[in-house]
Design an enzyme around this catalytic site. Structure first.
Site, PDB file in Angstrom:
ATOM      1  N   HIS A 173      -7.586  -5.449  -1.574  1.00 17.87           N
ATOM      2  CA  HIS A 173      -6.263  -4.817  -0.672  1.00 17.87           C
ATOM      3  C   HIS A 173      -5.994  -5.514   0.128  1.00 17.87           C
ATOM      4  O   HIS A 173      -4.582  -5.250   0.995  1.00 17.87           O
ATOM      5  CB  HIS A 173      -6.854  -3.463  -0.469  1.00 17.87           C
ATOM      6  CG  HIS A 173      -5.546  -2.479  -0.174  1.00 17.87           C
ATOM      7  ND1 HIS A 173      -4.765  -1.934  -1.372  1.00 17.87           N
ATOM      8  CD2 HIS A 173      -5.384  -1.868   0.953  1.00 17.87           C
ATOM      9  CE1 HIS A 173      -3.827  -1.283  -0.883  1.00 17.87           C
ATOM     10  NE2 HIS A 173      -4.093  -1.012   0.553  1.00 17.87           N
ATOM     11  N   SER A 219       0.990  -1.181  -0.188  1.00 18.14           N
ATOM     12  CA  SER A 219       0.178   0.168   0.060  1.00 18.14           C
ATOM     13  C   SER A 219       1.134   1.123   0.066  1.00 18.14           C
ATOM     14  O   SER A 219       1.504   1.307  -1.042  1.00 18.14           O
ATOM     15  CB  SER A 219      -0.934  -0.142   1.326  1.00 18.14           C
ATOM     16  OG  SER A 219      -2.087   1.202   0.938  1.00 18.14           O
TER      17      SER A 219
END
Length: 667
Positions: free
Chosen positions: A623, A510
């Protein structure tokens, strides 16, 4: 000799969460999550006798049972289970017996909250507008900014509503309605009002905000918060006159510290109790096995003069106490991650769910007047931990170029030998407003077990060190934060003769993936890199991420039309011609937070230039692949990381591959 931990040991790990003390104070219900033999997640309810310390498994089957909540008389446990195919609320006798399904919502139900008299429950139910043809293929008409979400995909007109259920008659009454999400319900002590949180409407430009509402049973609503922000976890005082809650305004965007608030319900006066507390009220710890556990609400003290809450401070998530005058004190002093708690304040004790670098997570009992003398109630990973060797981190700090103290840790290989030199991996956390610290982290332990020294650090932008520190990276991505990480590497290579400065690798996910991309565009110091679920281009991120339209403005400082040159300046894709480090790109196909096109752009740019790059796409993965994704793919991901590093370091036999024998135990 014990082996180091392996990627496949993920299947053997057990995780404890959500402790709930019974009304009589004699038992605690809790949840244990595991991965079964088919490599699917399941979770079950357990009950532990606080006098005996013995635990009994209360639910069975290959289901996900969670959220146990005691009825006021202690005779029944409400819980959430997918045993009927979708999450519904169930009831089970606390003395044993068969579970009975309470809700039958088409889209599922959860978050049960007992009324004070025990005759009814509030539950959260997803309500969706009726469709003419359920299975018809038709276009999605998009009219709102918030039309998709990571982990959920494209959003339709479905909203969580609060439903009141009479336990005896099963009569249901929907209390809320409209195009808003309703969550975190709490009954007033007299049972005449409920508090809950309500999202802003889809047409609102700040649809990511939420308000705190008090509603009478006849339907009168009053908004409690006076500022715009994100508010949650309301809890009533025993006399029903005060309502405490957690929240943050958006003064510094996503870098704003969380706070504890108190509202005098009658007058509407709201006070931020932690206004002078320069740390984050909430759990900001990052890890790869604790994802998805319920965050505990604040708890009122016995005398009603203060509140207990979790705060993130200097690598620990600890229990704190704040008075009505705003004086804050730290209650637990252990170097650990307190991620859950339940309290019997009338009897002066608490049960904590806590983790440390060598304890994945267990329950501990302690008196509120003497929390230093804790009693361990569970040891759910005893079998696994008896067969493996884990590394204990070594903490160090340094002063950065802005005068901030930067906290960092080193994990040595579990079979570290004095006199050997080892390769080192720099791990970079996501967020960036999050925090590494004293919690169990499977990936870090695996890298150490594979023969690497693991460096992990909290550069500027991290929680745990005050408001000025957490906002210090805003509008400066790749500036001071990059210098902090390089300073950490320089500190280790200068002071630790067991680290080979020619054998450095780097990875992160991320924001950590962004920073990995940025690093390899700045320096060829690292022999290999793995970028995970990353950002490479802020210009496209603005429109494709589920949070891009506000996160980009908050973090980089501009909307895409205001100063596109600034967004491009902070984009690692701009630096692709300078990349010399072999780069492995890992990305989930269904990542809506950092969409896979971010990885695609970087791969194509590097491949077109003949750079050493590989792109791995994980199917049906969002994610959070590394935290709650398909277990088999999680193991694959870890193997890709270790193998990429192993394949790109010098096999020179001069100590640079001191991990070779250990790595043989990996797979």
């Amino acid at each position: 000799m014990k082996q180091g931990i392996k990627a496949e040991d993920l299947y053997r790990l057990r995780f404890v969460s959500d402790p709930q003390i019974s009304p009589d104070g004699e038992k605690v219900a809790y949840v244990v999550k595991v991965i079964n033999q088919d490599k699917n997640y399941e979770s079950h309810l357990y009950i532990c006798g606080l006098n005996s310390g013995a635990s009994v498994r209360w639910t069975n089957g290959r289901h996900k049972d969670s959220n146990p909540r005691w009825s006021p008389d202690g005779k029944t446990l409400a819980f959430v289970s997918d045993r009927s195919g979708i999450n519904q609320v169930w009831l089970i006798p606390s003395e044993g017996g068969e579970a009975v399904q309470l809700t039958s919502s088409v889209k599922g139900a959860g978050s049960p909250v007992w009324s004070p008299d025990g005759k009814s429950l509030l539950v959260s139910v997803t309500v969706e507008e009726e469709k003419e043809e359920e299975n018809a293929l038709k276009p999605l008409e998009v009219t709102h900014l918030k039309y998709k979400a990571d982990g959920k995909g494209l959003l339709n007109d479905a909203y969580s509503q609060l439903v009141h259920i009479d336990v005896e008659t099963r009569e249901e009454t929907q209390l809320t309605s409209g195009a808003y999400q309703h969550f975190d319900a709490a009954w007033s002590p007299d049972g005449q009002k409920i508090a809950y949180c309500k999202s802003r409407g889809q047409g609102d430009a700040i649809s990511y905000a939420s308000d705190l509402i008090v509603r009478t049973l006849n339907g009168t609503e009053t908004k409690i918060n006076q500022e715009t922000g994100s508010f949650s976890d309301p809890v009533w005082s025993a006399d029903g006159e005060h309502l405490a809650f957690l929240g943050q305004t958006f003064e510094y965007g996503s870098a704003t510290l969380g706070n504890v608030y108190n509202a005098l319900v009658g007058s509407g006066k709201v006070v931020c109790l932690t206004r002078d507390f320069d740390d984050h009220a909430g759990d900001a710890m990052v890890g790869d096995i604790h994802y998805g556990h319920p965050s505990p609400k604040p708890v009122w003290s016995k005398d009603g003069k203060g509140l207990y809450f979790i705060a993130s401070c200097e690598g620990n998530a600890s229990l704190h106490y704040v008075t009505m005058e705003g004086d804050v004190s730290q209650i637990t002093r252990q170097k650990c991650h307190v991620y859950g708690y339940t309290m019997a304040v009338e009897n002066d004790y608490a049960v904590f769910a806590a983790s440390s670098p060598t304890v994945p997570g267990d329950l501990f009992y302690a008196s509120l007047s003497n929390l230093s003398e804790e009693v361990r109630l569970t040891d759910v990973n005893e079998e696994l931990l008896s067969t493996i060797s884990l590394s204990q981190p070594e903490e160090f700090t340094f002063i950065n170029d802005e005068g901030f103290t930067v906290q960092s840790w080193l994990l040595k290989p579990p079979h570290y030998t004095e006199g050997n030199k080892y390769p080192m991996v720099l791990e970079i956390h996501g967020g960036p407003h999050a925090m590494y610290g004293n919690t169990f982290f499977h990936e870090l332990q695996l890298l150490a077990a594979s023969g690497y020294v693991v460096l992990y650090s909290n550069p500027r932008g991290s929680y745990g060190y005050g408001q000025q520190f957490v906002k210090a990276c805003m509008e400066d991505y790749g500036g001071g934060d990059y210098r902090d990480l390089m300073a950490a590497v320089n500190h280790v290579t200068a002071h630790c003769d067991f680290v080979d400065p020619e054998q450095l690798v780097v990875t992160g996910g991320s924001y950590g993936g962004f920073m990995t991309n940025w690093i390899v565009g700045q320096t060829s110091r690292f022999k290999a890199a793995v970028t995970q679920r990353s950002i490479s281009n802020w210009l496209s991120f603005y429109g494709v991420s589920d949070i891009g339209y506000y996160f980009t403005k908050w973090e980089i400082g501009n909307h895409v039309w205001e100063d596109p040159d600034k967004l491009w300046h902070h984009s690692p894709l701009r630096l692709s011609s300078k990349v010399e480090t072999p780069l492995l790109i890992l990305h989930g196909e269904e990542d809506f937070r950092c969409p896979i096109e971010q990885g695609e752009q970087l791969f194509i740019a590097l491949k077109q230039q003949g750079k050493r790059v590989k792109f791995v796409r994980f199917p049906k993965s969002d994610h959070n692949l590394s935290r709650n994704g398909d277990p088999g793919l999680r193991v694959n991901r870890l193997q890709y990381i270790v193998n990429w590093f192993d394949d790109h370091l010098k096999p020179d036999g001069q100590g640079g591959r001191a991990h070779e024998n250990i790595a043989a135990d990996r797979v």
